[in-house]
Design an enzyme around this catalytic site. Structure first.
Site, PDB file in Angstrom:
ATOM      1  N   TRP A  24       0.814  -1.169   0.140  1.00  0.00           N
ATOM      2  CA  TRP A  24       0.122   0.089  -0.055  1.00  0.00           C
ATOM      3  C   TRP A  24       0.987   1.324   0.031  1.00  0.00           C
ATOM      4  O   TRP A  24       0.436   2.167  -0.654  1.00  0.00           O
ATOM      5  CB  TRP A  24      -0.831  -0.224   1.181  1.00  0.00           C
ATOM      6  CG  TRP A  24      -1.877  -1.171   1.248  1.00  0.00           C
ATOM      7  CD1 TRP A  24      -1.863  -2.405   2.096  1.00  0.00           C
ATOM      8  CD2 TRP A  24      -2.653  -1.937   0.094  1.00  0.00           C
ATOM      9  NE1 TRP A  24      -2.587  -3.346   1.687  1.00  0.00           N
ATOM     10  CE2 TRP A  24      -3.122  -2.822   0.387  1.00  0.00           C
ATOM     11  CE3 TRP A  24      -3.095  -0.936  -0.929  1.00  0.00           C
ATOM     12  CZ2 TRP A  24      -4.230  -3.541  -0.266  1.00  0.00           C
ATOM     13  CZ3 TRP A  24      -3.971  -1.673  -1.786  1.00  0.00           C
ATOM     14  CH2 TRP A  24      -4.898  -2.962  -1.513  1.00  0.00           C
TER      15      TRP A  24
ATOM     16  N   ASP B   1      -1.262   7.030   6.461  1.00  0.00           N
ATOM     17  CA  ASP B   1      -2.173   6.006   6.106  1.00  0.00           C
ATOM     18  C   ASP B   1      -2.584   4.947   7.303  1.00  0.00           C
ATOM     19  O   ASP B   1      -1.502   3.887   7.506  1.00  0.00           O
ATOM     20  CB  ASP B   1      -1.832   5.205   4.725  1.00  0.00           C
ATOM     21  CG  ASP B   1      -3.004   4.273   4.502  1.00  0.00           C
ATOM     22  OD1 ASP B   1      -3.938   4.097   5.001  1.00  0.00           O
ATOM     23  OD2 ASP B   1      -2.786   3.461   3.224  1.00  0.00           O
TER      24      ASP B   1
ATOM     25  N   LYS C 238     -11.731  -1.993   8.585  1.00  0.00           N
ATOM     26  CA  LYS C 238     -10.900  -2.675   9.519  1.00  0.00           C
ATOM     27  C   LYS C 238     -11.261  -2.415  11.005  1.00  0.00           C
ATOM     28  O   LYS C 238     -11.844  -3.338  11.645  1.00  0.00           O
ATOM     29  CB  LYS C 238      -9.415  -2.077   9.640  1.00  0.00           C
ATOM     30  CG  LYS C 238      -8.750  -2.105   7.851  1.00  0.00           C
ATOM     31  CD  LYS C 238      -8.523  -3.408   7.314  1.00  0.00           C
ATOM     32  CE  LYS C 238      -7.862  -3.192   5.927  1.00  0.00           C
ATOM     33  NZ  LYS C 238      -7.834  -4.416   5.325  1.00  0.00           N
TER      34      LYS C 238
END
Length: 357
Positions: free
Chosen positions: A99, A166, A190
């Site tokens: 990511w 992030d 999440k």
């Protein structure tokens, strides 16, 4: 009973599922949460309370805005440089996983990018350290938790440049100092709520410093000025997030859930290190508390163990397709009893193999 270790979309509290299900049938005087207008006073109250709880649970200082956006963290890979990286400037990125790599790839489309360090050479089995962040960087970007490889960066790197993070897979899982960041973004799926919602926490003073004219939907200020309702927001996802934030507050908040997350991670890593059939895959000091990655010493036993675990009601532990092995994602709503169930399955499989040999 199912023990859900899925990496995301992931487990949420059962009481949240029940409340959300009821609201689908009747949120307000016979109307479903799926059909009410986002302009009603009832839904405006939902957004206002969600905003309040994010700020309360993370102790967000004054001078920051909380935004409820769409497009996932992947859209933020572009929105961040569009809003913070001016012409002729360079942004610094830490490459610690898939990511992080995707984020810097998007930033390169928009402007200059400096990769301060990378652990790609070891298949991202550690978090780079002792790197330098150029003082003239427009901002420094990093990914706090790497879901695929099971590493986590626990300390905010020391720097005087604006910090962007992030936090998609570990936000709300541990106490953080929001004042150290100019911008935090996180996909909800999440620890916050269902997919379809992205939380952005941005320091107001960080905006408006570049000359680029962005489309309104890609301009943070547009969403701030319109209270996250520049367009129709993800109504249901925001509502479920609100329910989950209420649940987290009732548990004692982030500080209390951090204690539970630490206990869950320590228990599972202890078994991985003890059990001769298994081994961890990343540097011990960088082991994630959210995503525990491990493999079998004998790769031929991976499929049999996966089948054995599934028979015990354990789901979602198959590793990401790019790395294989196993990944046990232990987000806030996963009870420690599920971790114990996985540990017991590992021990039972060990005994089974010992008898077979």
């Amino acid at each position: 009973m199912k023990h859900n270790f899925g990496a995301g979309p992931c487990i949420l509290p059962q009481e949240v599922f029940k409340q959300a299900a009821n609201a689908v049938l009747d949120f307000n005087d016979g109307l479903s949460i799926l059909e009410i207008s986002h302009r009603t006073t009832e839904f405006e109250a939902v957004v206002a309370e969600a905003d309040k709880l994010v700020k309360e649970l993370l102790n967000v200082p004054s001078g920051y805005s909380v935004l409820f956006l769409q497009g996932g963290a992947s859209l933020q890979f572009a929105m961040v440089p569009l809003n913070l990286l001016g012409d002729g400037q360079t942004a610094s990125y830490l490459d610690s996983g898939v990511w992080a790599t995707k984020a810097l790839k998007e930033a390169k489309i928009i402007g200059n990018v400096n990769v301060v360090a990378s652990s790609k050479d070891s298949n991202y089995t550690y978090v780079p350290k002792d790197f330098e962040i150029p003082a003239d960087s427009a901002y420094f970007h990093y990914t706090s938790n790497n879901t695929i490889y099971g590493t986590e960066l626990f300390e905010v790197p020391e720097t005087n440049v604006p910090v962007v993070c992030d936090m998609s897979s570990d936000i709300m899982s541990r106490v953080i100092d929001v004042s150290k960041f100019d911008l935090i973004y996180a996909g909800a799926q999440k620890n916050i709520g269902p997919a379809g919602l992205t939380i952005v926490i941005v320091k107001n003073d960080a905006l408006g410093k570049i000359d680029r004219k962005n489309p309104s939907m890609l301009n943070y200020q547009s969403h701030i000025d319109n209270g996250s309702m520049y367009n129709t927001p993800p109504v249901f996802s925001i509502y479920v997030a609100l329910l989950n934030l209420r649940w987290l507050k009732s548990k004692g908040g982030v500080a209390e859930i951090e204690k539970e997350n630490k206990q869950k991670a320590e228990a599972l890593y202890r078994e991985i290190d003890r059990n001769p059939l298994f081994k961890g895959t990343c540097a011990i000091e960088d082991r994630s508390k959210m995503n525990v990655c491990f493999v079998m010493e004998n790769a031929e036993l991976e499929k049999p163990f996966l089948k054995f675990a599934e028979e015990q009601g354990i789901v979602g532990i198959k590793g990401h397709r790019s790395v294989g092995g196993f990944r046990a994602s232990m987000y806030n709503a996963l009870p420690i009893t599920s971790v114990h169930a996985l540990i017991e399955a590992m021990q039972a499989f060990e005994e089974q193999q010992a008898k077979a040999n």
